[in-house]
Design an enzyme around this catalytic site. Structure first.
Site, short mmCIF file in Angstrom:
data_model
loop_
_atom_site.label_atom_id
_atom_site.label_comp_id
_atom_site.label_asym_id
_atom_site.label_seq_id
_atom_site.Cartn_x
_atom_site.Cartn_y
_atom_site.Cartn_z
N HIS A 14 17.69 149.69 154.51
CA HIS A 14 18.11 148.31 154.78
C HIS A 14 19.39 148.30 155.62
O HIS A 14 20.18 149.24 155.60
CB HIS A 14 18.33 147.53 153.48
N GLU A 87 16.42 151.21 143.75
CA GLU A 87 17.11 152.30 143.00
C GLU A 87 16.19 153.49 142.71
O GLU A 87 16.40 154.23 141.75
CB GLU A 87 17.73 151.76 141.71
#
Length: 172
Positions: A14, A87
């Site tokens: 990202h 995560e």
């Protein structure tokens, strides 16, 4: 499509996120991140890889990155927002990729560090040109992506079976 045909994976981190008073999952892109996401989208379009599928983390910053980048592509792939990418470790990311249907030839995964960088480090057993050197020198900053190729089914994807074809990161 035969499983013997090469498959492409683009690992896309990202773009730069902001740090407002929200949960980590809800962090939006910073101004620079919005600019870099669009530039990364143009670079992805230049790569000529037509994506069959996009796997995107559900985090706000990954969804915003993909929304800006995909606008630059000549065709929009099917997008799946996958909670497990948030995560995730490299092993968890491989497990998600191992579940993909064999008719998906080219996949882009929009995720987070350290998982994306870890996966870009362990998947390639080989590298073309200076892609590995550039990736090692730059690390995997926000909005960077690595283009990999491998032969076989998605179920056969594991460390060291891919070739690192290209690497790109925005200039700082």
């Amino acid at each position: 499509m035969s499983v013997a045909e090469p498959r492409r994976i683009v690992l896309f981190r990202h773009a730069k996120a902001d740090w407002p008073q929200v949960s980590d999952h809800e962090r939006p892109l910073a101004d620079r991140g919005r600019k870099d996401a669009a530039v990364a989208g143009r670079k992805l379009a230049d790569s000529g890889v037509p994506f069959d599928l996009a796997l995107c983390s559900t985090a706000t910053r990954t969804r915003e990155t993909w929304k800006l980048a995909v606008q630059e592509l000549p065709q929009r792939p099917k997008t799946v927002y996958e909670e497990r990418l948030y995560e995730a470790s490299p092993g968890e990311l491989i497990a998600v990729l191992n579940e993909l249907p064999d008719d998906a030839r080219s996949v882009i995964m929009i995720g987070h560090n350290p998982g994306v960088q870890g996966l870009a480090d362990i998947l390639p057993g080989r590298s073309e040109g200076d892609a590995r050197e550039r990736m090692n020198r730059r690390g995997f900053p926000a909005a960077a992506f690595a283009v990999l190729s491998f032969d076989g089914s998605w179920k056969s994807l594991e460390p060291a079976v891919a070739t690192l074809l290209d690497y790109w990161a925005p200039t700082e």
